[in-house]
Enzyme design. Structure first.
Site, PDB file in Angstrom:
ATOM      1  N   PRO A   1       0.819  -1.216   0.000  1.00 14.41           N
ATOM      2  CA  PRO A   1       0.000   0.000   0.000  1.00 14.41           C
ATOM      3  C   PRO A   1       0.855   1.269   0.000  1.00 14.41           C
ATOM      4  CG  PRO A   1      -0.291  -1.249   2.045  1.00 14.41           C
ATOM      5  CD  PRO A   1       0.590  -2.061   1.169  1.00 14.41           C
TER       6      PRO A   1
ATOM      7  N   GLU B   1       2.140  -7.927   8.925  1.00 15.94           N
ATOM      8  CA  GLU B   1       2.209  -6.477   9.150  1.00 15.94           C
ATOM      9  C   GLU B   1       3.217  -5.791   8.251  1.00 15.94           C
ATOM     10  OE1 GLU B   1       1.403  -8.551  11.456  1.00 15.94           O
ATOM     11  OE2 GLU B   1      -0.500  -7.600  11.966  1.00 15.94           O
TER      12      GLU B   1
ATOM     13  N   ARG C   1      -3.182  -8.505 -20.433  1.00 19.16           N
ATOM     14  CA  ARG C   1      -4.150  -8.287 -21.517  1.00 19.16           C
ATOM     15  C   ARG C   1      -3.667  -7.246 -22.517  1.00 19.16           C
ATOM     16  NH1 ARG C   1      -7.741  -4.451 -20.906  1.00 19.16           N
ATOM     17  NH2 ARG C   1      -9.576  -5.560 -21.641  1.00 19.16           N
TER      18      ARG C   1
ATOM     19  N   ASP D   1     -10.916   0.540 -24.350  1.00 17.73           N
ATOM     20  CA  ASP D   1     -11.251   0.430 -22.932  1.00 17.73           C
ATOM     21  C   ASP D   1     -11.308   1.784 -22.244  1.00 17.73           C
ATOM     22  OD1 ASP D   1     -11.225  -2.242 -23.198  1.00 17.73           O
ATOM     23  OD2 ASP D   1      -9.270  -2.543 -22.267  1.00 17.73           O
TER      24      ASP D   1
HETATM   25  N1  ADE Z   1      -0.825  -5.117   0.001  1.00 20.91           N
HETATM   26  C1  ADE Z   1      -1.721  -4.754   0.930  1.00 20.91           C
HETATM   27  N2  ADE Z   1      -2.491  -3.754   0.508  1.00 20.91           N
HETATM   28  C2  ADE Z   1      -2.076  -3.449  -0.766  1.00 20.91           C
HETATM   29  C3  ADE Z   1      -2.478  -2.504  -1.743  1.00 20.91           C
HETATM   30  N3  ADE Z   1      -3.473  -1.633  -1.520  1.00 20.91           N
HETATM   31  N4  ADE Z   1      -1.822  -2.492  -2.909  1.00 20.91           N
HETATM   32  C4  ADE Z   1      -0.804  -3.344  -3.131  1.00 20.91           C
HETATM   33  N5  ADE Z   1      -0.378  -4.267  -2.255  1.00 20.91           N
HETATM   34  C5  ADE Z   1      -1.014  -4.322  -1.081  1.00 20.91           C
END
Ligand code: ADE
Length: 250
Positions: free
Chosen positions: A88, A115, A153, A168
């Site tokens: 994230p 974590e 793709r 697309d």
């Molecule tokens: N791992 C956990 N959350 C994630 C996300 N939003 N994007 C990529 N990998 C992740």
């Protein structure tokens, strides 16, 4: 294109890799996807892949050793291999990034879990960090599937005779126009008459207008970066006037 996915949960990918467009691309030999179980590279009888964090605190951290060894087991294509960590904290994954990655011959995707992951994985062997959105998943596996799907793709030949990927949503920076198929009337809802007219030019203008309308209503931020023709700009001006009118009720 070759894709190596490093994960603690290779079984999660089974049905995803068998189904639909990606499954066919693999069978046709256009895409070669391999799953590498990080656990196989853990040491000791218990094959431990995580440990407590230095400095204390809750949760466990994925150890660097098994991930480094799993990476070292993957053969690389000179200058073409890109190592990507799904997290994230990464750069936002979008369509231009999917195009950029589709031109590589070899991607290695590392799925994090728990974590976190020992920082030395990031600093020592990752070329790019990608996030699929501003939310936290329990692991990188779903994110790796999203990236694998969006990227493969775009590999030439994968979509075959199916709708061109250039049509697309996002390819020209706009959302797609609405689609309809038979029946002509479904539960009192009719297909817009223009689509039945057989007039290709009118249909083209209608679709472009609806595409611009959707983008204006739902994602006006995209319009700033979109590739707009003079015709598009005229349509947009009209749509903006229409919506200003309906807001003032006149
Ligand atoms: N791992 C956990 N959350 C994630 C996300 N939003 N994007 C990529 N990998 C992740």
């Amino acid at each position: 294109m070759r894709l190596d996915i490093l994960t603690l949960f290779p079984d999660l990918f089974a049905s995803f890799l068998e189904e639909s467009i990606l499954g066919r691309a693999i069978k046709k030999g256009l895409v070669d996807i391999r799953l590498i179980s990080i656990r196989e590279f853990a040491k000791g009888p218990h094959k431990v892949t995580d440990d407590r964090p230095f400095g204390g605190g809750d949760g466990m951290v994925m150890k660097a050793g098994p991930i480094y060894r799993a990476l070292e087991s993957v053969e690389r294509e000179r200058d073409q291999t890109l190592v990507i960590l799904l997290t994230p904290q990464g750069r936002g994954f979008d369509q231009p990034t999917a195009w950029e990655l589709s031109k590589r011959e070899h991607l290695i995707l590392i799925c994090g879990r728990y974590e976190g992951i020992d920082e030395r994985v990031r600093t020592g062997c990752v070329d790019m960090e990608l996030s699929i959105g501003d939310y936290v998943l329990s692991g990188g596996e779903l994110a790796a599937m999203v990236v694998a799907d969006a990227v493969t793709r775009l590999v030439p030949g994968v979509l075959g005779g199916e709708r061109s990927n250039l049509e697309d949503s996002f390819e020209d920076g706009l959302l797609e126009y609405p689609h309809y198929t038979r029946p002509r009337v479904f539960r009192d809802q009719e297909v817009p008459g223009i689509l039945l007219s057989g007039d290709h030019e009118k249909i083209r203008v209608w679709r472009r207008t609806e595409s611009l309308r959707r983008t204006l209503e739902r994602r006006p931020d995209l319009l700033r970066r979109a590739k707009l023709s003079e015709e598009d700009k005229r349509i947009l001006e009209r749509l903006e006037q229409e919506s200003a009118k309906s807001e003032t009720g006149s």
